[in-house]
Design an enzyme around this catalytic site. Structure first.
Site, PDB file in Angstrom:
ATOM      1  N   ASN A 378      -5.004 -44.171  65.952  1.00 23.96           N
ATOM      2  CA  ASN A 378      -3.954 -46.500  65.818  1.00 23.96           C
ATOM      3  C   ASN A 378      -3.924 -46.946  64.247  1.00 23.96           C
ATOM      4  OD1 ASN A 378      -3.953 -49.067  66.856  1.00 23.96           O
ATOM      5  ND2 ASN A 378      -5.145 -48.045  68.064  1.00 23.96           N
ATOM      6  N   ASP A 379      -5.240 -47.119  63.605  1.00 20.23           N
ATOM      7  CA  ASP A 379      -5.332 -47.686  62.254  1.00 20.23           C
ATOM      8  C   ASP A 379      -3.810 -46.613  61.399  1.00 20.23           C
ATOM      9  OD1 ASP A 379      -6.455 -49.694  63.966  1.00 20.23           O
ATOM     10  OD2 ASP A 379      -8.170 -48.398  62.731  1.00 20.23           O
TER      11      ASP A 379
END
Length: 451
Positions: A378-379
């Site tokens: 995600n990040d």
């Protein structure tokens, strides 16, 4: 006997150094780990013959307890729990160094001993409590987000000043029962907590490597306190390796080492809310696109570890290669929750190391990739790191999967990542969301390839 012990310590140190060197390649990493373990075993065995060792019963009991705990940890702790286990190990290392240095005060007291003891106590105490907080954040027993409050930096400064004053007063009149020693221990434990709580979950890989370095420095200081050469060498190796790794992690996240040491980076920022419409697909749709692709890049993240999807991912990669597709794995330096997390998982699934491409090497060619498949990351693929100045992860280098021709994102839901930041990638025109457990989703795609 002392001469023999130190000679054997040199042999053990050589095992440490060669073992550490072999950890530089996945092909030799297991042997390097074993070599280092043998070196530590040699060091421990020869140490018990020292004249200062007088209680064999406690040694035997401790060895048995430690062996049982180690064996159960190695077998029962899942790969997804490795980051928090590393945090616990770092903490125990710091706590052990604190106790060893404290015990050294009961034998003799000199200015040099006092300084080495207080350094070991300070670093060990900070490492112990800081690692406990890191464990809580990683295991989500504590909130993973940064914890900040008004006047926090001012309070941290006061705590640091109190720690220095107490340490100086102890060194002026050292004794194992000194109230200033107890003050140093308590303040060091408090400072460890205060240093780690303002650091958000996305920055935990940096914290893990930094605390690992601290545990080594605490051991080194304890080695000086008890005049043990192998402890000095081992602590120096761990401390230096941890600092180097911390620097690598900082560069990967576009943070300075000063930011890490004084914490609080990105803690006060709030990312912009992302809105849009996602475009979900089914495994058979994904199959049709992958079957026609000439090159595919997989981008693994912590979600892959949670789903234990590395083995089916390797199977899918083999199928695609057999189909004439070029397959690579794009690895972000801080993907997962500890340094090298994804490398370990993919090595477990026997993915060839030649297929693992670092972020700086894959990004220039990302716009030529037919399909980028994001598995639980995600990040490290969040375009907000490039575009949203209010985002806590702004400025962090990411893998630019949004530039690929097509992006598949495998996730259970639209929940944000460990940093709590929404990801605009999910709403991109070229992005397709394949919802569900990553292992089950990939298995469903694999079944489409089989007649």
């Amino acid at each position: 006997m002392e001469l023999v012990i130190n000679a054997v310590y040199i042999v053990a140190a050589a095992f440490f150094i060669f073992g550490l060197k072999m950890l530089g390649s996945p092909k030799t990493a297991r042997r390097g780990n074993m070599l280092s373990a043998i070196g530590m075993l040699i060091a421990i065995v020869v140490t018990v013959f020292s004249k200062s060792i007088v209680t064999w019963e406690w040694i035997i009991v401790s060895v048995v307890i430690g062996a049982v705990i180690g064996a159960f940890s190695a077998r029962l702790v899942a790969m997804t729990a490795m980051p928090e286990m590393v945090a616990i190990f770092n903490g125990f290392g710091g706590g052990a160094s604190l106790l060893v240095a404290w015990a050294a005060l009961f034998e003799t007291s000199t200015m040099f001993l006092s300084v080495t003891v207080i350094l070991s106590v300070i670093i060990g105490g900070i490492t112990f409590s800081g690692s406990a907080i890191a464990w809580g954040k990683l295991s989500e027993t504590l909130p993973s987000k940064a914890v900040v409050f008004l006047g926090q930096r001012f309070l941290n400064t006061l705590v640091l000043i109190a720690l220095i004053v107490s340490a100086v007063l102890f060194c002026m009149d050292p004794s194992p029962e000194s109230p200033y020693l107890y003050a140093v221990i308590g303040i060091a434990l408090l400072l460890g907590i205060m240093v780690v709580i303002p650091i958000g979950g996305a920055d935990m890989p940096v914290v893990i490597s930094l605390l690992n370095s601290y545990s080594g420095l605490a051991a080194c200081a304890a080695g000086f306190a008890i005049n043990n050469n192998i402890l000095i060498v081992a602590g120096s190796l761990v401390g230096a390796a941890g600092i180097i790794l911390t620097n690598i992690m900082c560069k990967a996240m576009n943070r300075s080492l000063t930011n890490v040491l004084f914490s609080g980076f990105g803690a006060t920022k709030t990312a912009s809310k992302v809105e849009g419409e996602v475009k979900p697909i089914t495994p058979d749709d994904a199959y049709l696109i992958l079957e026609a692709a000439s090159n595919v890049t997989f981008v693994p993240g912590y979600g892959m570890a949670v789903a234990q999807a590395q083995h089916v991912l390797c199977e899918l990669a083999d199928i695609l290669e057999h189909n004439g597709c070029e397959v690579t794995f794009a690895i972000h330096p801080v993907a997962g929750r500890m340094p090298g997390h994804m490398n370990v998982l993919l090595a477990e699934a026997n993915v060839s190391y030649d297929q693992l491409i670092e972020m700086d090497d894959i990004n220039p060619r990302m716009n030529q990739i037919d399909v980028a498949v994001v598995i639980g990351a995600n990040d490290v693929v969040n375009p907000a790191a490039r575009t949203d100045e209010n985002s806590p992860i702004y400025g962090m280098p990411i893998i630019n999967v949004d530039e690929a021709r097509t992006v598949f994102v495998l996730k259970r839901s639209m929940a944000s990542g460990f940093s709590g930041v929404d990801n605009p990638l999910f709403f991109g025109e070229n992005t397709r969301m394949l919802f569900g457990d990553a292992k089950e989703s990939i298995s469903a795609v694999i079944s489409e390839f089989k007649p």
